[in-house]
Enzyme design. Structure first.
Site, PDB file in Angstrom:
ATOM      1  CG  HIS A  91      -0.299   0.080   2.539  1.00 56.63           C
ATOM      2  ND1 HIS A  91       0.057   1.259   3.140  1.00 56.63           N
ATOM      3  CD2 HIS A  91       0.058  -0.895   3.414  1.00 56.63           C
ATOM      4  CE1 HIS A  91       0.603   1.016   4.325  1.00 56.63           C
ATOM      5  NE2 HIS A  91       0.621  -0.283   4.511  1.00 56.63           N
TER       6      HIS A  91
ATOM      7  CB  CYS B 137       0.951  -3.941   5.498  1.00 61.08           C
ATOM      8  SG  CYS B 137      -0.526  -4.955   5.796  1.00 61.08           S
TER       9      CYS B 137
END
Length: 539
Positions: A437, A456
């Site tokens: 992301h 992440c």
């Protein structure tokens, strides 16, 4: 350490590598290039292959009862009994390692490999090594010897399991390596032995051979024992400085290959500056040509530790299929890089931020299926419990001030420029809840060590990645991607063709320029692996 003693499900995909020696985000990874363009170099007769054809004679045979007697005498080889019987039964018990002239050349070369197995980065001994040596030394002229015949086949299988495949899948999962393993079975090896094809092209990823060459080089440096220790009272050394320390640094860089020649000068000149930059690049340091505490600390790392790190990454290379998948994304965690590979060629690379040590990014693979513009961020349970709920208790306006809202019994952050996921995310569904992301914290991508996330992977150039993934999708271009990222309304785009994503962990590799790269062991995984393959408590 015999791999074949632990039958495992494996998948032929991947990888690697990797990886880029330069900190320049726009340059494709030299190691990815090396993976495609570089052939495994030979390092002597016993390194490159075991040349010569295996015996296809059919006249010289032995009795099946002798095979059973051999297995009874060498109990550690009982795991091979069924496969051995099938192999020799199919060839009517004709000798595979003998012909009319006696023991064939590949037998001698296999024995040489086993005697010199430390050259393959192996610290463990193969079973019955001494007995094998005695049988080779007492071989009687041209007469075939059944015990030696069976010993050669079993040692061949042991060698293949240890050198070509490494730890078994249960062991690699115990150290949190969840990437698929290559397929290599006993029956495949014996079929290849029968058809004279095995050992001409070893079933190992070529990065393994490149590291093997550097293992020899670093052991030679260690044996010579004249790599200087770098000592200085200055906080930094830069072009124009002079002194004995400069002479020592010049010698150090010459021995390790960063400096092509050594003019013995004690002046920090342009040639030395370029060599320092090369050293910095291959060690993941800012390549400014200035020698500070970080450079000196790296230079003074014991050569024995560097050798251990090379051996550990040779082991990781054993787990990787020998051939690469055509198109994929690769994240190498210690390098803090994402590499985009298309048709086995590097397209581009970018910096990433990975999980901090208490929130380690998982080593695994998935298939990227969705691009999500202007995403909501659904706050994970751990962050909700440890950060958001305490914030709400302290401040009743906490949610509004963080652009958050309740969504049923959960909290989510609304789309926008300050969203923790940035303006776009890339989903490859997995049980680890990890994805790629964007991030509003852009400054972190300029840090040398980039382990800051909750697990992440944040990408430095999300728009560039989105454009690449949507390049074959109708209606997507620079303008439409920019609009979707800034719309403030969540939009899912399903890719027509999914893209494999591999998240790997390599702390040493050889780049496209043939330079040996090292990176910090950000999660301490080298130490855990060392306990399994080097029999060392730590590095």
């Amino acid at each position: 350490m015999a791999l074949f003693r632990n039958s495992m499900p494996l998948a032929a995909i991947f990888l690697l590598m990797f990886i880029q020696a330069s900190c320049n985000n726009n340059n494709p990874s030299p190691l990815v290039k090396a993976a495609k363009d570089t052939t495994a170099p030979a390092a002597g007769n016993k390194d490159a292959s075991i040349p010569g054809n295996f015996s296809n004679q059919t006249q010289l045979k032995f009795d099946s009862t002798e095979l059973a007697a051999f297995i009874d005498s060498f109990a550690q080889f009982k795991v091979f009994a069924k496969d051995l019987y099938s192999f020799y039964s199919n060839r009517q018990f004709a000798y595979a390692w003998f012909d009319d002239n006696g023991l064939i050349e590949p037998a001698h070369n296999l024995y040489s490999r086993i005697v010199n197995i430390t050259e393959d980065g192996i610290s463990a001994k193969l079973p019955y090594k001494n007995a094998f040596g005695e049988l080779m030394e007492t071989q009687n002229g041209n007469l075939p010897q059944t015990k030696l015949e069976c010993m050669l086949t079993c040692q061949y299988l042991e060698y293949a399991s240890v050198v070509w495949q490494g730890l078994n899948e249960k062991q690699t999962k115990s150290i949190d390596w969840f990437l698929p393993r290559k397929k290599l079975s006993t029956s495949q090896l014996l079929d290849s032995l029968a058809s004279n094809t095995i050992l001409q092209n070893e079933p190992v990823y070529r990065q393994y051979h490149l590291l093997k060459d550097y293992l020899k080089k670093y052991r030679d440096i260690q044996a010579a024992g004249n790599l200087p220790t770098i000592k200085t009272d200055k906080k930094k050394l830069q072009p124009g400085d002079s002194g004995v320390v400069i002479t020592n640094i010049r010698e150090w860089l010459y021995q390790t290959g960063d400096l092509p020649s050594n003019n013995k000068s004690n002046v920090f000149d342009t040639e030395l500056t370029n060599a320092v930059k090369t050293f910095q690049q291959r060690n993941g340091l800012t390549a400014d040509g200035v020698i500070g505490p970080g450079v000196i600390a790296e230079m003074n790392t014991p050569i024995a530790k560097k050798i251990d790190i090379i051996m550990l990454n040779m082991e990781r290379s054993r787990w990787v299929p020998a051939s690469l998948q055509a198109n994929y994304l690769l994240v190498n965690i210690p390098e803090y890089k994402l590499h985009i590979i298309e048709n086995d060629n590097p397209v581009f690379s970018m910096n990433v931020v990975v999980g901090k040590s208490q929130h380690k990014t998982v080593i695994f693979n998935g298939d990227l299926k969705h691009v999500v513009f202007s995403p909501y961020w659904n706050v994970p349970p751990g962050i909700l419990k440890n950060e958001v709920l305490p914030g709400i208790r302290r401040n009743k306006n906490y949610l509004a001030s963080h652009n958050m809202e309740w969504n049923g019994g959960n909290v989510r952050q609304k789309p926008g420029p300050n969203n923790s996921l940035g303006l776009v995310k890339f989903l490859f569904p997995n049980s680890h809840a990890i994805y790629l992301h964007d991030s509003p914290a852009k400054s972190l991508f300029n840090e040398t060590n980039r382990a800051f996330s909750h697990g992440c992977i944040r990408v430095a150039e999300p728009k560039k990645l989105a454009l690449y993934l949507l390049r074959n999708e109708t209606g997507w271009n620079d303008a439409t991607v920019t609009a979707a990222m800034n719309k403030g309304q969540e939009q899912f785009v399903n890719l027509k063709q999914t893209v494999p994503v591999f998240i790997a962990y390599f702390t040493a590799w050889v780049d496209r320029q043939g330079k040996l790269n090292f990176r910090k062991d950000v999660y301490g995984r080298d130490g855990r692996l060392a306990k399994l393959v080097l029999d060392k408590p730590s590095l």
